[in-house]
Design a protein around this motif. Structure first.
Motif, mmCIF file in Angstrom:
data_model
loop_
_atom_site.group_PDB
_atom_site.id
_atom_site.type_symbol
_atom_site.label_atom_id
_atom_site.label_comp_id
_atom_site.label_asym_id
_atom_site.label_seq_id
_atom_site.Cartn_x
_atom_site.Cartn_y
_atom_site.Cartn_z
ATOM 1 N N UNK A 150 29.372 46.288 40.044
ATOM 2 C CA UNK A 150 29.987 45.038 39.609
ATOM 3 C C UNK A 150 31.192 44.777 40.486
ATOM 4 N N UNK A 151 31.137 43.682 41.214
ATOM 5 C CA UNK A 151 32.238 43.337 42.120
ATOM 6 C C UNK A 151 33.255 42.490 41.390
ATOM 7 N N UNK A 152 34.391 42.253 42.054
ATOM 8 C CA UNK A 152 35.418 41.393 41.478
ATOM 9 C C UNK A 152 34.892 39.975 41.291
ATOM 10 N N UNK A 153 33.910 39.596 42.111
ATOM 11 C CA UNK A 153 33.355 38.249 42.020
ATOM 12 C C UNK A 153 32.673 38.047 40.675
ATOM 13 N N UNK A 154 32.181 39.134 40.075
ATOM 14 C CA UNK A 154 31.513 39.038 38.789
ATOM 15 C C UNK A 154 32.510 39.123 37.632
ATOM 16 N N UNK A 155 33.734 39.479 37.932
ATOM 17 C CA UNK A 155 34.745 39.630 36.897
ATOM 18 C C UNK A 155 35.981 38.834 37.279
ATOM 19 N N UNK A 156 35.903 37.519 37.167
ATOM 20 C CA UNK A 156 37.015 36.675 37.544
ATOM 21 C C UNK A 156 38.197 36.912 36.610
ATOM 22 N N UNK A 157 39.377 37.016 37.198
ATOM 23 C CA UNK A 157 40.576 37.265 36.423
ATOM 24 C C UNK A 157 41.149 35.989 35.828
ATOM 25 N N UNK A 173 49.852 36.986 30.124
ATOM 26 C CA UNK A 173 49.436 37.940 29.091
ATOM 27 C C UNK A 173 48.390 38.929 29.618
ATOM 28 N N UNK A 174 47.627 38.477 30.607
ATOM 29 C CA UNK A 174 46.596 39.329 31.189
ATOM 30 C C UNK A 174 46.949 39.672 32.626
ATOM 31 N N UNK A 175 46.579 40.866 33.036
ATOM 32 C CA UNK A 175 46.842 41.286 34.404
ATOM 33 C C UNK A 175 45.907 40.573 35.377
ATOM 34 N N UNK A 176 46.433 40.252 36.552
ATOM 35 C CA UNK A 176 45.615 39.645 37.590
ATOM 36 C C UNK A 176 44.653 40.678 38.165
ATOM 37 N N UNK A 177 43.504 40.211 38.581
ATOM 38 C CA UNK A 177 42.526 41.084 39.241
ATOM 39 C C UNK A 177 42.670 40.912 40.744
ATOM 40 N N UNK A 178 42.755 42.029 41.458
ATOM 41 C CA UNK A 178 42.919 41.983 42.903
ATOM 42 C C UNK A 178 41.901 42.894 43.573
ATOM 43 N N UNK A 179 41.504 42.513 44.760
ATOM 44 C CA UNK A 179 40.585 43.326 45.541
ATOM 45 C C UNK A 179 41.375 44.403 46.284
ATOM 46 N N UNK A 180 40.667 45.293 46.940
ATOM 47 C CA UNK A 180 41.329 46.371 47.666
ATOM 48 C C UNK A 180 42.229 45.849 48.781
ATOM 49 N N UNK A 181 41.870 44.695 49.345
ATOM 50 C CA UNK A 181 42.694 44.140 50.417
ATOM 51 C C UNK A 181 43.761 43.180 49.893
#
Length: 200
Positions: A26-33, A58-66
Protein backbone atom coordinates in the motif's frame (compact mmCIF):
# COMPACT_ATOMS: atom_id res chain seq x y z
CA UNK A 1 -5.45 -34.97 9.56
CA UNK A 2 -9.25 -35.13 8.97
CA UNK A 3 -11.68 -37.91 7.96
CA UNK A 4 -13.63 -37.74 4.65
CA UNK A 5 -15.75 -40.79 3.66
CA UNK A 6 -13.39 -43.15 5.38
CA UNK A 7 -10.31 -41.63 3.79
CA UNK A 8 -7.65 -39.75 5.58
CA UNK A 9 -7.14 -36.33 3.95
CA UNK A 10 -4.26 -34.09 5.01
CA UNK A 11 -5.24 -30.62 6.21
CA UNK A 12 -4.05 -27.68 4.17
CA UNK A 13 -0.82 -26.21 5.45
CA UNK A 14 -1.91 -22.58 5.87
CA UNK A 15 1.52 -21.39 6.93
CA UNK A 16 3.01 -22.47 3.59
CA UNK A 17 0.08 -20.91 1.75
CA UNK A 18 0.77 -17.59 3.45
CA UNK A 19 4.41 -17.84 2.48
CA UNK A 20 3.48 -18.28 -1.18
CA UNK A 21 0.96 -15.40 -1.24
CA UNK A 22 2.13 -12.18 -2.82
CA UNK A 23 2.36 -9.30 -0.34
CA UNK A 24 -0.01 -6.34 -0.84
CA UNK A 25 1.95 -3.13 -0.96
CA UNK A 26 0.00 0.00 0.00
CA UNK A 27 1.61 3.21 -1.17
CA UNK A 28 1.01 6.73 0.09
CA UNK A 29 -1.08 7.27 -3.05
CA UNK A 30 -3.62 4.82 -1.64
CA UNK A 31 -3.66 6.54 1.74
CA UNK A 32 -4.17 10.24 1.13
CA UNK A 33 -3.53 12.35 4.21
CA UNK A 34 -5.51 15.31 5.56
CA UNK A 35 -5.68 18.64 3.66
CA UNK A 36 -2.33 20.38 3.43
CA UNK A 37 -3.03 23.64 5.25
CA UNK A 38 -1.06 26.82 4.54
CA UNK A 39 -3.91 29.16 5.48
CA UNK A 40 -3.27 32.29 7.59
CA UNK A 41 0.51 32.03 7.05
CA UNK A 42 1.04 35.54 5.58
CA UNK A 43 2.30 33.95 2.37
CA UNK A 44 2.98 36.44 -0.42
CA UNK A 45 4.33 34.20 -3.20
CA UNK A 46 3.51 30.68 -4.33
CA UNK A 47 7.23 29.84 -4.22
CA UNK A 48 7.16 30.30 -0.44
CA UNK A 49 5.37 26.94 -0.14
CA UNK A 50 8.68 25.21 -0.84
CA UNK A 51 10.09 26.36 2.51
CA UNK A 52 7.01 27.26 4.58
CA UNK A 53 5.75 24.66 7.02
CA UNK A 54 1.99 23.91 7.00
CA UNK A 55 -0.26 24.54 9.96
CA UNK A 56 -0.61 21.74 12.48
CA UNK A 57 -3.99 20.02 12.45
CA UNK A 58 -5.80 17.31 14.35
CA UNK A 59 -4.32 14.66 12.08
CA UNK A 60 -0.70 14.16 11.15
CA UNK A 61 0.33 14.83 7.57
CA UNK A 62 1.42 11.88 5.46
CA UNK A 63 4.81 12.24 3.80
CA UNK A 64 6.82 10.09 1.44
CA UNK A 65 10.42 9.09 2.05
CA UNK A 66 11.61 12.01 -0.05
CA UNK A 67 9.59 14.47 2.02
CA UNK A 68 6.63 15.10 -0.27
CA UNK A 69 3.15 15.41 1.17
CA UNK A 70 0.50 12.86 0.29
CA UNK A 71 -2.84 14.66 0.11
CA UNK A 72 -5.69 15.55 -2.24
CA UNK A 73 -6.58 18.97 -0.78
CA UNK A 74 -4.51 22.16 -0.57
CA UNK A 75 -5.52 25.18 1.52
CA UNK A 76 -3.89 28.49 0.63
CA UNK A 77 -6.70 30.72 1.83
CA UNK A 78 -6.32 33.94 3.87
CA UNK A 79 -2.88 34.91 2.65
CA UNK A 80 -1.44 37.72 0.52
CA UNK A 81 -1.05 35.95 -2.82
CA UNK A 82 -1.37 38.31 -5.80
CA UNK A 83 -0.79 35.58 -8.38
CA UNK A 84 -0.21 31.84 -8.44
CA UNK A 85 2.02 31.58 -11.49
CA UNK A 86 4.33 28.63 -10.91
CA UNK A 87 1.79 26.64 -8.91
CA UNK A 88 2.30 23.56 -11.08
CA UNK A 89 6.06 23.36 -10.47
CA UNK A 90 5.56 24.08 -6.76
CA UNK A 91 3.02 21.27 -6.47
CA UNK A 92 5.42 18.92 -8.24
CA UNK A 93 8.03 19.74 -5.61
CA UNK A 94 5.92 19.49 -2.45
CA UNK A 95 3.21 16.95 -3.36
CA UNK A 96 3.63 13.26 -4.03
CA UNK A 97 0.92 13.25 -6.71
CA UNK A 98 -0.20 16.72 -7.91
CA UNK A 99 -2.38 15.01 -10.50
CA UNK A 100 -4.53 13.68 -7.64
CA UNK A 101 -5.23 17.09 -6.13
CA UNK A 102 -9.03 17.52 -6.05
CA UNK A 103 -9.62 20.57 -3.83
CA UNK A 104 -7.81 23.92 -3.98
CA UNK A 105 -8.74 26.77 -1.63
CA UNK A 106 -7.41 30.17 -2.74
CA UNK A 107 -10.07 32.29 -1.08
CA UNK A 108 -9.31 35.59 0.64
CA UNK A 109 -6.09 36.44 -1.13
CA UNK A 110 -5.26 39.28 -3.55
CA UNK A 111 -5.44 37.37 -6.82
CA UNK A 112 -6.06 39.44 -9.94
CA UNK A 113 -5.82 36.59 -12.45
CA UNK A 114 -5.81 32.79 -12.77
CA UNK A 115 -2.97 31.31 -14.85
CA UNK A 116 -3.59 28.74 -17.57
CA UNK A 117 -1.34 26.26 -15.75
CA UNK A 118 -4.04 25.63 -13.15
CA UNK A 119 -5.58 23.32 -15.74
CA UNK A 120 -2.52 21.03 -15.38
CA UNK A 121 -3.90 20.06 -11.96
CA UNK A 122 -6.29 17.93 -13.95
CA UNK A 123 -8.21 16.24 -11.10
CA UNK A 124 -9.44 19.45 -9.48
CA UNK A 125 -13.10 19.17 -8.54
CA UNK A 126 -13.48 22.03 -6.04
CA UNK A 127 -11.89 25.48 -6.33
CA UNK A 128 -12.52 28.35 -3.92
CA UNK A 129 -11.66 31.78 -5.32
CA UNK A 130 -14.01 34.00 -3.32
CA UNK A 131 -12.72 37.14 -1.66
CA UNK A 132 -10.06 38.04 -4.23
CA UNK A 133 -9.54 40.88 -6.73
CA UNK A 134 -10.61 39.09 -9.92
CA UNK A 135 -12.01 41.50 -12.52
CA UNK A 136 -11.91 39.77 -15.92
CA UNK A 137 -14.52 36.98 -15.88
CA UNK A 138 -13.75 35.48 -19.34
CA UNK A 139 -10.04 35.33 -18.44
CA UNK A 140 -10.86 33.58 -15.15
CA UNK A 141 -13.13 31.03 -16.82
CA UNK A 142 -10.79 30.23 -19.71
CA UNK A 143 -8.43 27.87 -17.80
CA UNK A 144 -11.26 26.52 -15.64
CA UNK A 145 -13.06 25.24 -18.75
CA UNK A 146 -10.19 22.80 -19.20
CA UNK A 147 -11.03 21.06 -15.92
CA UNK A 148 -13.70 18.54 -16.92
CA UNK A 149 -14.17 17.27 -13.37
CA UNK A 150 -14.74 20.69 -11.76
CA UNK A 151 -18.13 20.65 -10.05
CA UNK A 152 -17.87 23.28 -7.29
CA UNK A 153 -16.60 26.85 -7.71
CA UNK A 154 -16.74 30.06 -5.69
CA UNK A 155 -16.13 33.53 -7.10
CA UNK A 156 -18.33 35.75 -4.93
CA UNK A 157 -16.64 38.68 -3.25
CA UNK A 158 -14.69 39.51 -6.43
CA UNK A 159 -15.37 42.46 -8.78
CA UNK A 160 -16.52 39.91 -11.40
CA UNK A 161 -19.60 39.32 -9.24
CA UNK A 162 -20.89 42.75 -10.27
CA UNK A 163 -21.15 41.76 -13.93
CA UNK A 164 -24.63 41.45 -15.37
CA UNK A 165 -25.90 37.85 -15.34
CA UNK A 166 -22.66 36.87 -13.61
CA UNK A 167 -24.04 33.58 -12.31
CA UNK A 168 -25.56 32.44 -15.60
CA UNK A 169 -22.48 33.36 -17.63
CA UNK A 170 -20.39 31.10 -15.42
CA UNK A 171 -22.87 28.24 -15.79
CA UNK A 172 -22.91 28.64 -19.56
CA UNK A 173 -19.13 28.27 -19.74
CA UNK A 174 -18.85 25.58 -17.05
CA UNK A 175 -21.78 23.23 -17.68
CA UNK A 176 -20.40 20.55 -15.34
CA UNK A 177 -20.77 22.73 -12.24
CA UNK A 178 -23.12 21.48 -9.54
CA UNK A 179 -22.62 24.31 -7.06
CA UNK A 180 -21.62 27.95 -7.52
CA UNK A 181 -20.81 30.22 -4.60
CA UNK A 182 -22.01 27.51 -2.21
CA UNK A 183 -25.45 27.45 -3.87
CA UNK A 184 -26.76 24.43 -5.72
CA UNK A 185 -27.33 24.90 -9.44
CA UNK A 186 -30.92 24.03 -10.29
CA UNK A 187 -32.45 22.77 -13.51
CA UNK A 188 -34.08 26.17 -13.99
CA UNK A 189 -30.64 27.80 -13.65
CA UNK A 190 -29.23 25.52 -16.33
CA UNK A 191 -32.06 26.25 -18.75
CA UNK A 192 -31.61 30.00 -18.35
CA UNK A 193 -27.84 29.72 -18.78
CA UNK A 194 -28.31 27.59 -21.91
CA UNK A 195 -30.74 30.14 -23.31
CA UNK A 196 -28.27 32.95 -22.76
CA UNK A 197 -25.50 30.96 -24.39
CA UNK A 198 -27.58 30.46 -27.55
CA UNK A 199 -28.17 34.20 -27.84
CA UNK A 200 -24.45 34.93 -27.97
Amino acid sequence: MSELKGQTVPKRDQSKSRDRAKPVVISHSDQQGPPLDFSFKNIETIEALKTEKPRKGNKNYKKTKDGKYSCSSLRLNNNYLENISGIHSVCLEILEAPEKLTWLDLSFNRLTSIPAEISTLCSLKIIYLHGNHLVDLPAVLRPLKMLDGLYSLTLHGNPVEERENYRYKIMAHLPHLKTLDFNKITLADRKKAEGMKKKH
